[in-house]
Design a protein around this motif. Structure first.
Motif, PDB file in Angstrom:
ATOM      1  N   SER A 298      -0.166 -12.467   0.090  1.00  0.00           N
ATOM      2  CA  SER A 298      -0.322 -13.286  -1.181  1.00  0.00           C
ATOM      3  C   SER A 298      -0.496 -12.475  -2.445  1.00  0.00           C
ATOM      4  N   ARG A 299      -0.995 -11.225  -2.103  1.00  0.00           N
ATOM      5  CA  ARG A 299      -1.324 -10.355  -3.360  1.00  0.00           C
ATOM      6  C   ARG A 299      -0.297  -8.978  -3.433  1.00  0.00           C
TER       7      ARG A 299
ATOM      8  N   LEU B 259       5.412 -15.544   1.445  1.00  0.00           N
ATOM      9  CA  LEU B 259       4.891 -16.877   1.935  1.00  0.00           C
ATOM     10  C   LEU B 259       5.576 -18.047   1.570  1.00  0.00           C
TER      11      LEU B 259
END
Length: 512
Positions: free
Chosen positions: A259-260, A268
């Protein structure tokens, strides 16, 4: 399906060699499926020859599933980055080499190593094959036909594997069940190298997400190993519990990293899109029930019923016939007309009804009256459900993510398969032990009475595990009907055409 003015005719955008390419992609899929079913039939003979214990025999299946399931996301991203054709050909070459090592195995360690190597190269080959189909066939009707052929050949591969495995094991040697992969791999690799042309601009040039590779691989391996160890050591064993805890921590860390990071291994958006998420979840659960069943039926037919390997192979034919019929005659024909959930939900439910029949297994059960109709229902239901699932899983994906989206389909199947083998084996073993404990006096009597008690205990174990498989298939059906919403009134048709702005090429898009 309507065409817009901005959308050029199919002939202007489609690869003219796509149907020839399908032949070699399907041949590679045939080899992978054939290998899985051949090994099931050959396992009792290989186990005896190599001195593999009953406790370790499942590792012949699980070593492959661990490597395959653990490395699939990595393999899918490598295919996106390095080129699907390159990944496909290298995967075939490596699979052939690993098959040669398996056929030449002189002991348990060499056999398990070869199976793990097969899994590793399979993890490169499988997503490359499926993503090649996804990027080469962009017209809805052609796509349905291509996936129908692909699915039918995959089902046919199961039939060829079961029968060929029986003949090779009985009349030559179990080692030939590995060597037979080599000519398939050579023909498919040479043909693919000469014919396949990937669409321009479909590669993912982003740097490889190394933390994502390490976390996903170790997390999936820990998860599968936890289920595998639970069978032999129990659910409360400290290492079993440790593996489950480690898998949760590693996979949660993987999601956080993805997610980062700017260039994630698994974006995702691929996983969280409602329809694809529904496919991955329902497919993974359905495969849990199927993998355990294949193992149980093989041993039931050979050990309890006394079938030869060849006869066992032919005994599985009704399931394969059902799969081919469900895939080509129901799934492929209705895929462009019926919302996917109305094929997948009922398909899994039909398969559950077939599984329900098998809960009635007894030592003296009739093959024509019970096992044959159960297999037909199982095959028909699974074929109908798998057909739209395989296609839907790669719809609407940015072409640069096609490999990793395809890898997620395979990951859900392989991890589901490994979990299914371990989980259902554990349930079966517990029920068998409980039956023997309750009939200890008869088991101690010796002679035919003891043999009958032993057989009844095995069948009791199988039927107990199959009840769980029924429940899992019902849950798969409910997930498909609930989560997959493409094609519902007000949600758009099952297929719409769109243009991917990033890649600048036409891709199928799921309408929401």
């Amino acid at each position: 399906m309507s065409k817009t003015a901005a959308n050029p005719p199919l002939s202007a955008t489609a690869d003219p060699s796509r149907w020839k390419a399908l032949v070699f992609i399907a041949l590679a899929q045939l080899m992978v499926v054939l290998d899985a079913t051949i090994v099931n039939i050959a396992l009792p003979s290989a186990q005896t020859d190599l001195g593999i214990s009953d406790g370790n025999r499942q590792w012949v299946i699980t070593a492959y599933a661990l490597a395959f399931g653990g490395l699939l996301l990595f393999g899918g991203r490598i295919a996106d980055k390095w080129g699907r054709k390159n990944a496909f050909v290298v995967g075939l070459a490596g699979f052939a080499l690993a098959s040669a090592l398996g056929g030449a195995a002189q002991g348990e360690a060499m056999m398990l190593g070869a199976r793990a190597l097969q899994g590793a190269f399979g993890a490169l080959l499988a997503p490359a094959a499926l993503s090649l189909l996804a990027v080469m066939f962009t017209d809805a009707k052609e796509r349905a036909k291509a996936f129908g052929i692909y699915g039918a050949i995959a089902g046919g591969g199961g039939a060829v594997g079961l029968i060929l495995g029986g003949f090779l094991t009985e009349y030559l040697n179990w080692r030939w069940t590995f060597f037979v992969n080599i000519p398939f791999a050579i023909v498919a690799a040479v043909g693919a190298w000469m014919i396949i042309r990937e669409p321009a601009g479909s590669r993912n040039r982003a740097p490889l997400d190394i933390p994502g590779v390490l976390l996903s691989t170790t997390g999936l391996v820990a998860l599968v190993y936890g289920f595998t160890r639970a069978e032999s050591a129990g659910w409360s064993d400290s290492l079993t519990v440790g593996m489950f805890v480690a898998s949760v921590v590693l996979l949660a860390s993987f999601v956080l990293v993805e997610s980062r990071t700017a260039s994630p291994l698994l974006p995702l958006r691929v996983l969280l899109e409602r329809n694809r998420g529904g496919v991955y979840l329902s497919l993974g659960l359905a495969v849990i029930s199927m993998f355990g069943l294949f193992l149980f039926l093989t041993y039931y037919l050979q050990v309890v019923k006394g079938f030869s390997p060849v006869k066992t192979g032919f005994a599985f034919l009704p399931m394969i016939v059902g799969m081919i019929a469900g895939s080509t005659q129901i799934g492929a024909r209705l895929m462009t007309r019926v919302p996917p959930r109305l094929l997948m939900g009922p398909g899994f439910m039909v398969a559950a009804s077939g599984m329900l029949l098998l809960t009635q297994l007894e030592v003296d059960s009739s093959y024509p009256a019970l096992i044959l109709p159960a297999q037909l229902l199982l095959g028909l239901g699974m074929g109908t459900a798998f057909m739209p699932a395989m296609s839907l899983a790669t719809y609407g994906v940015n072409p640069a993510d096609a490999g990793v989206a395809s890898a997620m389909v395979n990951t859900s199947q392989q991890v589901g398969g490994a979990i299914g083998t371990a989980l259902l084996n554990t349930i079966a073993a517990s029920a068998t032990t409980a039956y023997l404990t309750d009939h200890a006096a008869e088991a101690a009597a010796g002679g035919p009475v003891a043999q009958l008690v032993q057989a009844k205990a095995m069948v009791e174990g199988y039927s107990s595990a199959i009840w769980w498989a029924v429940g899992i298939l019902v849950v798969s059906s409910l997930i498909a009907l609930t989560l997959i919403n493409t094609g519902r009134p007000g949600a758009g048709g099952p297929v719409a055409e769109g243009e991917d702005a990033d890649a600048g090429m036409k891709v199928p898009v799921i309408a929401h």
